[in-house]
Design a protein around this motif. Structure first.
Motif, PDB file in Angstrom:
ATOM      1  N   HIS A 190       0.812  -1.218   0.000  1.00 50.92           N
ATOM      2  CA  HIS A 190       0.000   0.000   0.000  1.00 50.92           C
ATOM      3  C   HIS A 190       0.846   1.268   0.000  1.00 50.92           C
ATOM      4  CE1 HIS A 190      -3.259  -2.790   1.352  1.00 50.92           C
ATOM      5  NE2 HIS A 190      -3.953  -2.021   0.547  1.00 50.92           N
ATOM      6  N   ASN A 191       2.169   1.113   0.035  1.00 44.82           N
ATOM      7  CA  ASN A 191       3.028   2.294  -0.009  1.00 44.82           C
ATOM      8  C   ASN A 191       2.940   3.022  -1.342  1.00 44.82           C
ATOM      9  OD1 ASN A 191       3.996   1.835   2.597  1.00 44.82           O
ATOM     10  ND2 ASN A 191       5.666   0.530   1.877  1.00 44.82           N
ATOM     11  N   ILE A 192       2.376   2.385  -2.361  1.00 43.15           N
ATOM     12  CA  ILE A 192       2.323   3.010  -3.686  1.00 43.15           C
ATOM     13  C   ILE A 192       1.239   4.069  -3.780  1.00 43.15           C
ATOM     14  CG2 ILE A 192       3.194   0.913  -4.794  1.00 43.15           C
ATOM     15  CD1 ILE A 192       0.340   0.309  -5.691  1.00 43.15           C
ATOM     16  N   TYR A 193       0.315   4.094  -2.825  1.00 45.55           N
ATOM     17  CA  TYR A 193      -0.830   4.991  -2.944  1.00 45.55           C
ATOM     18  C   TYR A 193      -0.545   6.351  -2.323  1.00 45.55           C
ATOM     19  CZ  TYR A 193      -3.405   0.806  -4.271  1.00 45.55           C
ATOM     20  OH  TYR A 193      -3.817  -0.331  -4.906  1.00 45.55           O
ATOM     21  N   GLN A 194      -1.033   7.383  -2.987  1.00 40.61           N
ATOM     22  CA  GLN A 194      -0.956   8.727  -2.447  1.00 40.61           C
ATOM     23  C   GLN A 194      -2.015   8.896  -1.362  1.00 40.61           C
ATOM     24  OE1 GLN A 194       1.431  10.947  -3.430  1.00 40.61           O
ATOM     25  NE2 GLN A 194       2.223   9.272  -4.730  1.00 40.61           N
ATOM     26  N   ARG A 195      -1.856   9.951  -0.595  1.00 48.30           N
ATOM     27  CA  ARG A 195      -2.817  10.205   0.482  1.00 48.30           C
ATOM     28  C   ARG A 195      -4.207  10.500  -0.080  1.00 48.30           C
ATOM     29  NH1 ARG A 195      -2.702  11.439   5.792  1.00 48.30           N
ATOM     30  NH2 ARG A 195      -4.197  12.925   6.623  1.00 48.30           N
ATOM     31  N   ASN A 196      -4.298  11.308  -1.110  1.00 46.91           N
ATOM     32  CA  ASN A 196      -5.580  11.619  -1.745  1.00 46.91           C
ATOM     33  C   ASN A 196      -5.686  10.804  -3.034  1.00 46.91           C
ATOM     34  OD1 ASN A 196      -4.626  14.510  -0.403  1.00 46.91           O
ATOM     35  ND2 ASN A 196      -6.774  13.988  -0.059  1.00 46.91           N
ATOM     36  N   VAL A 197      -6.304   9.626  -2.922  1.00 47.89           N
ATOM     37  CA  VAL A 197      -6.330   8.703  -4.062  1.00 47.89           C
ATOM     38  C   VAL A 197      -7.385   9.101  -5.089  1.00 47.89           C
ATOM     39  CG1 VAL A 197      -5.331   6.710  -2.911  1.00 47.89           C
ATOM     40  CG2 VAL A 197      -7.774   7.174  -2.642  1.00 47.89           C
ATOM     41  N   PHE A 198      -8.481   9.717  -4.636  1.00 48.94           N
ATOM     42  CA  PHE A 198      -9.546  10.214  -5.502  1.00 48.94           C
ATOM     43  C   PHE A 198     -10.120  11.466  -4.860  1.00 48.94           C
ATOM     44  CE2 PHE A 198      -9.561   5.619  -6.408  1.00 48.94           C
ATOM     45  CZ  PHE A 198      -9.407   5.648  -7.794  1.00 48.94           C
ATOM     46  N   PRO A 199     -10.860  12.268  -5.619  1.00 48.02           N
ATOM     47  CA  PRO A 199     -11.517  13.419  -5.002  1.00 48.02           C
ATOM     48  C   PRO A 199     -12.381  12.995  -3.817  1.00 48.02           C
ATOM     49  CG  PRO A 199     -11.636  13.586  -7.382  1.00 48.02           C
ATOM     50  CD  PRO A 199     -11.067  12.226  -7.081  1.00 48.02           C
ATOM     51  N   ARG A 200     -12.176  13.625  -2.683  1.00 48.14           N
ATOM     52  CA  ARG A 200     -12.909  13.385  -1.428  1.00 48.14           C
ATOM     53  C   ARG A 200     -12.587  12.035  -0.798  1.00 48.14           C
ATOM     54  NH1 ARG A 200     -18.634  16.490  -1.335  1.00 48.14           N
ATOM     55  NH2 ARG A 200     -18.054  16.359   0.873  1.00 48.14           N
ATOM     56  N   VAL A 201     -11.561  11.351  -1.298  1.00 45.33           N
ATOM     57  CA  VAL A 201     -11.168  10.052  -0.740  1.00 45.33           C
ATOM     58  C   VAL A 201      -9.737  10.143  -0.216  1.00 45.33           C
ATOM     59  CG1 VAL A 201     -10.844   7.586  -1.164  1.00 45.33           C
ATOM     60  CG2 VAL A 201     -12.687   8.826  -2.335  1.00 45.33           C
ATOM     61  N   VAL A 202      -9.577   9.920   1.097  1.00 47.56           N
ATOM     62  CA  VAL A 202      -8.270   9.978   1.749  1.00 47.56           C
ATOM     63  C   VAL A 202      -7.873   8.562   2.159  1.00 47.56           C
ATOM     64  CG1 VAL A 202      -6.974  10.850   3.726  1.00 47.56           C
ATOM     65  CG2 VAL A 202      -8.660  12.321   2.590  1.00 47.56           C
ATOM     66  N   PHE A 203      -6.668   8.153   1.772  1.00 43.80           N
ATOM     67  CA  PHE A 203      -6.173   6.826   2.133  1.00 43.80           C
ATOM     68  C   PHE A 203      -5.199   6.933   3.295  1.00 43.80           C
ATOM     69  CE2 PHE A 203      -2.910   3.448   1.582  1.00 43.80           C
ATOM     70  CZ  PHE A 203      -3.720   2.383   1.988  1.00 43.80           C
ATOM     71  N   ILE A 204      -5.394   6.081   4.302  1.00 41.81           N
ATOM     72  CA  ILE A 204      -4.567   6.092   5.503  1.00 41.81           C
ATOM     73  C   ILE A 204      -4.080   4.675   5.777  1.00 41.81           C
ATOM     74  CG2 ILE A 204      -4.479   6.633   7.962  1.00 41.81           C
ATOM     75  CD1 ILE A 204      -6.894   8.507   7.448  1.00 41.81           C
ATOM     76  N   GLN A 205      -2.775   4.521   5.973  1.00 41.30           N
ATOM     77  CA  GLN A 205      -2.197   3.199   6.212  1.00 41.30           C
ATOM     78  C   GLN A 205      -2.331   2.803   7.674  1.00 41.30           C
ATOM     79  OE1 GLN A 205       1.528   3.530   3.336  1.00 41.30           O
ATOM     80  NE2 GLN A 205       1.323   1.467   4.190  1.00 41.30           N
TER      81      GLN A 205
END
Length: 360
Positions: A190-205
């Protein structure tokens, strides 16, 4: 022949399974900071920035928490007219009469299958969000009820999505619906994903757990170590400044950890009372054990039933159920065949109002 005249209930919590005891003894616990008072501290995890892990504070409420639901076993009362006496038999634990014990397991199993697969809430507008199709079989989609009295409020709703894997389709769809979506999962890929993966979507490890835990996993092939970070739901909500807010949709696909997370953590908070809809994939894999013994079956049934009854006791009603079509997995216990993997949507009929998220 004894005839059942009535049914009452007694408390009979099941013991930990050997697998649970083995896991508890083997994990490396680096942080277990659930205290009885709020604390402010900096927790650093090797190889991660503070922003990625969001470990700026730790919170544990001092408020009284409701205890998890008590697991119950039925007691059948039987009457003997000739002697005018009544005998009470705990049919779930008394294995002296094999026929009675087997029958009791079937009764408990029928009750379990009914409660987890029979909708009790009529949703008129069921919205399919995300997913894909593999050989014309749907997979990964989730359902949300958008009836006016239970629908997430567009442009002001909050969605927590745990266990995304690498499928953000549901999360993206809920962002397009108008919600602020927080997606969670954690492994080396999951290190490949940015924090803001889509509009209004925040990814947190972060992985959802029942306590704060950093678990070291060693890859002997690559000779590397990765640290899985687990946090309980109320702690995550505090870190995101959502602690008193309503969750419009809580989506969970945590591959069988849902039982322990709810019983040991979520049921001990008031988060569910402020959660509008719960979308969860259930994994009743205890029934897949080879040569499952009757007592083991009984413990599994009561363990799973306590989860569903815990939801209903908090006002949740089942609005949708479907077995896992992409990976159909069936178990047969005492002649009863059923699916052990299933998608559920629960709707809160007694939603408690929360506070707007804290800004800043």
């Amino acid at each position: 022949m004894l005839m059942a005249a009535s049914v009452t209930y007694i408390r009979a919590p099941p013991p930990p399974t050997p697998e649970e005891l083995k896991f508890a003894a083997s994990v490396s616990v680096h942080a277990d900071r659930r205290t009885t008072s709020p604390a402010s501290e900096m927790v650093r995890v090797a190889g991660r920035s503070d922003e990625e892990t969001m470990l700026t504070k730790f919170y544990a409420s001092t408020a009284e928490r409701p205890a998890p639901p008590n697991i119950t076993s039925p007691v059948v009362s039987t009457s003997n007219p000739s002697t005018n006496t009544t005998t009470y038999i705990d049919i779930a634990t008394d294995s002296s009469n094999t026929t009675t014990f087997t029958t009791s397991i079937k009764l408990l199993l029928f009750d379990l299958v009914k409660i987890y697969s029979t909708p009790t809430f009529k949703c008129i507008k069921l919205l399919k969000q995300g997913g894909r199709t593999c050989q014309r079989i749907p997979d990964g989609d989730k359902k949300v009820c958008i009836d006016s009295n239970v629908a997430p409020s567009r442009n002001s709703c909050i969605v927590y999505s745990f266990g995304v894997g690498h499928d953000f389709s549901f999360d993206k769809a809920m962002g397009q619906y108008g919600c602020d979506v927080f997606s969670f999962d954690d492994d080396v890929y999951h290190n490949i994903y940015q924090r803001n993966v889509f509009p209004r979507v925040v990814f947190i490890q972060i992985r959802l757990g029942s306590k704060v835990l950093v678990l070291d996993v060693v890859d002997k092939v690559k000779n590397t170590t990765f640290q899985y970070l687990y946090r309980p739901l109320d702690n995550i909500m505090f870190l995101l400044k959502h602690y008193d807010a309503n969750l419009d949709v809580l989506k969970m696909d945590v591959e069988g950890d849902e039982w322990q997370i709810f019983l040991d953590s979520i049921f001990r908070t008031d988060v569910l009372e402020r959660t509008r809809q719960l979308s969860v994939e259930v994994h009743m894999t205890d029934f897949l054990k080879h040569d499952l013994q009757p007592l083991e079956a009984r413990v599994a049934i009561l363990r799973y039933s306590s989860f569903f009854k815990g939801l209903k006791s908090r006002g949740f009603e089942l609005a949708y159920y479907e077995p896992n079509y992409i990976n159909p997995t069936l178990a047969t216990v005492e002649g009863v065949t059923f699916s052990v993997l299933g998608e559920q949507l629960w709707v809160n009929t007694r939603l408690q109002p929360g506070q707007p998220p804290t800004k800043g």
